[in-house]
Design an enzyme around this catalytic site. Structure first.
Site, mmCIF file in Angstrom:
data_model
loop_
_atom_site.group_PDB
_atom_site.id
_atom_site.type_symbol
_atom_site.label_atom_id
_atom_site.label_comp_id
_atom_site.label_asym_id
_atom_site.label_seq_id
_atom_site.Cartn_x
_atom_site.Cartn_y
_atom_site.Cartn_z
ATOM 1 N N GLU A 226 58.404 42.893 90.378
ATOM 2 C CA GLU A 226 57.167 43.496 89.866
ATOM 3 C C GLU A 226 56.317 43.812 91.085
ATOM 4 O O GLU A 226 55.789 42.897 91.732
ATOM 5 C CB GLU A 226 56.448 42.520 88.944
ATOM 6 C CG GLU A 226 57.320 42.148 87.761
ATOM 7 C CD GLU A 226 56.548 41.618 86.565
ATOM 8 O OE1 GLU A 226 57.048 41.785 85.457
ATOM 9 O OE2 GLU A 226 55.466 41.041 86.747
ATOM 10 N N CYS A 261 47.513 44.977 90.341
ATOM 11 C CA CYS A 261 48.683 45.857 90.493
ATOM 12 C C CYS A 261 48.478 47.111 89.656
ATOM 13 O O CYS A 261 48.907 48.192 90.026
ATOM 14 C CB CYS A 261 49.949 45.149 90.092
ATOM 15 S SG CYS A 261 49.820 44.329 88.510
#
Ligand code: NAD
Length: 454
Positions: A226, A261
């Site tokens: 990720e 993110c």
């Protein structure tokens, strides 16, 4: 290892880092204990994780204080993060029976076919600092529910939080040697890659993710990454309330100082509403208070890492040199600690680093576009693929645009959000594999096919 408070640059404490010997011992302990955890009924594992969630609530003020002291996010945002982590734990725990129990695919007199879900074994979870509870929970909670043992390596910038997590999991009923913390920075992370884990689950930057993926390929075990993003957002000309869209999208870009993110990293605005949007957006950004994250009413604390101050300054210098204008901010704040002024750039182009490379800070570039077609072209012009967002009065218009964007999440009239019920996944340089949702529960188990006759 020194733990520094980014708001004051003061030493919080010093901690003994792990060594090759100590991580090897922890690994062996996990390996020896994992079977016993797998044998415990799923229901008991669920109870332990639910107890953990309860302990997060009980100790929220103390935990939020620790998190704020090491990563610098405003206290209220630390509380929000712990609340968010609890929501995810509850969803994963509530759905574990549904997605991890044996499934009968055929159930006839003479033939039974079923799928069972066996744990991968010993999981290595190398994690990031920006939301240590949220990104940690995405991995270690479903891993533990699935019957795995976990080596959790928090970021060196979130070590104290990592240690709190281990203490509370033990108090919640996760037995000794089922969850260990590896303490240290990248060097300790590298040492973990030398050990024979049964799965590597990484959250962090593209560069580190690529390194880990390449290094682990030869092991032939599952690897998930990720990674970062350069998430685009488009505001179409039919939005009815430009002011509220400007306020919501500014929050999507600057919440947690842009260190998310899925923070909005690039904004495209239809030319018909561009001027008003820019005015409202800048008004909102200029209204925020920057200061000590422990003070009430502060929206922007310090950045977590000193190095990022230089990266942001370079991005802004590059943009200005190539013709961008700074509407507000543009430099470090004049005070102790790693503070940066929230910065809005216009007249930006895709030749500029600020529109191509992850900023991971309080800096946003806003660009005018002629129509939806140009918006799609710009949004797609990236190496990343984490999320994309469209603000419009028409769902169909937004979905039509989002279908053409190669990203793991699409948002209509919202942004910078994650749901435990939906898969969280990146594409291209934003990574691969999914956490959360049924896909995230099943990422930590391997299916076994049973053909039963008789
Ligand atoms: P990072 O890559 O610098 O570090 C992440 C982790 O990897 C840390 O624990 C670090 O100690 C470890 N590490 C560093 N070098 C290593 C090596 N050579 N071998 C093994 N481990 C190593 O990232 P970061 O600064 O902690 O996090 C910020 C990045 O993470 C941003 O790019 C952000 O977008 C991304 N992120 C992505 C998600 C997501 O869900 N997609 C969530 C949070 C953060």
């Amino acid at each position: 290892m020194q733990i520094i408070n980014p708001a004051t640059e003061e030493l919080i404490t010093e901690i003994q880092e792990d060594t090759k010997e100590s991580v090897t011992i922890k690994f062996q302990q996990l390996k020896a204990a994992q079977d016993s955890w797998q044998e415990i009924p799923l229901k008991s594992r669920i109870d332990s994780l639910k107890n953990f969630s309860g302990l997060l609530e009980e100790n929220k003020e103390e935990l939020a204080g620790i998190l704020t002291s090491e990563v610098g996010k405003p206290l209220q945002q630390s509380r929000n993060e712990i609340n968010g982590a609890r929501t995810r734990i509850e969803w994963l725990a509530d759905n574990a029976v549904k997605y991890l129990s044996d499934e009968y695919m055929t159930n006839e007199n003479e033939l039974k076919e079923k799928i069972s879900y066996e744990p991968l074994g010993i999981i290595c979870n190398i994690s990031a600092w920006n939301y240590p509870y949220l990104v940690g929970v995405n991995v270690f909670v479903p891993a533990l529910l699935g019957g795995n043992a976990v080596m959790y390596k928090p970021s060196e910038h979130a070590t104290l939080t990592g240690l709190q997590i281990a203490t509370l999991l033990k108090r919640a009923g996760v037995p000794e040697n089922i969850f260990h913390v590896a303490i240290g920075g990248g060097e300790i992370g590298k040492l973990l890659l030398e050990l024979d884990f049964d799965g590597y689950f990484f959250t962090g930057s593209y560069e580190t993710g690529k390194f880990i993926y390449e290094k682990c390929a030869q092991k032939m075990v599952p690897v998930q990454c990720e990674l970062g993003g350069k998430d685009p957002l488009y505001v179409a000309d039919d939005v009815s309330d430009i002011r509220s869209v400007a306020v919501a999208t500014a929050d999507g870009a600057f919440y947690n100082n842009g260190q998310s993110c899925c923070a909005v990293e690039r904004i495209y605005v239809h030319e018909k509403i561009y001027d008003e949007y820019i005015e409202r957006f800048t008004e909102e950004v200029s209204s925020w208070k920057l200061g000590l994250p422990t003070e009430e009413g502060i929206y922007l604390g310090p950045l977590a890492r000193k190095e990022q101050l230089d990266i942001l300054t370079k991005q802004i210098d590059d943009a200005v040199q190539k013709g961008a204008s700074v509407l507000t901010g543009g430099h470090e704040a004049d005070r102790n600690g790693y503070y940066f002024q929230p910065t809005v750039l216009v007249n930006v182009t895709h030749e500029m680093s600020v529109m191509k490379d992850e900023s991971f800070g309080p800096v946003i570039g806003i660009m005018k576009v002629k129509n939806d077609e140009e918006a799609v072209e710009r949004m797609q012009d990236t190496e990343y693929g984490l999320t994309a967002s469209v603000y419009s009065n028409e769902q169909e218009r937004a979905e039509k645009i989002l279908r053409r964007i190669n990203a793991g999440s699409g948002y209509w009239n919202c942004c910078d959000r994650v749901s435990a019920a939906l898969p969280w996944s990146g594409r291209k340089h934003s990574g691969f594999g999914a956490t959360l949702s049924h896909a995230g529960l099943r990422a930590f188990v391997k299916p076994k096919a049973w053909h039963l006759k008789g």
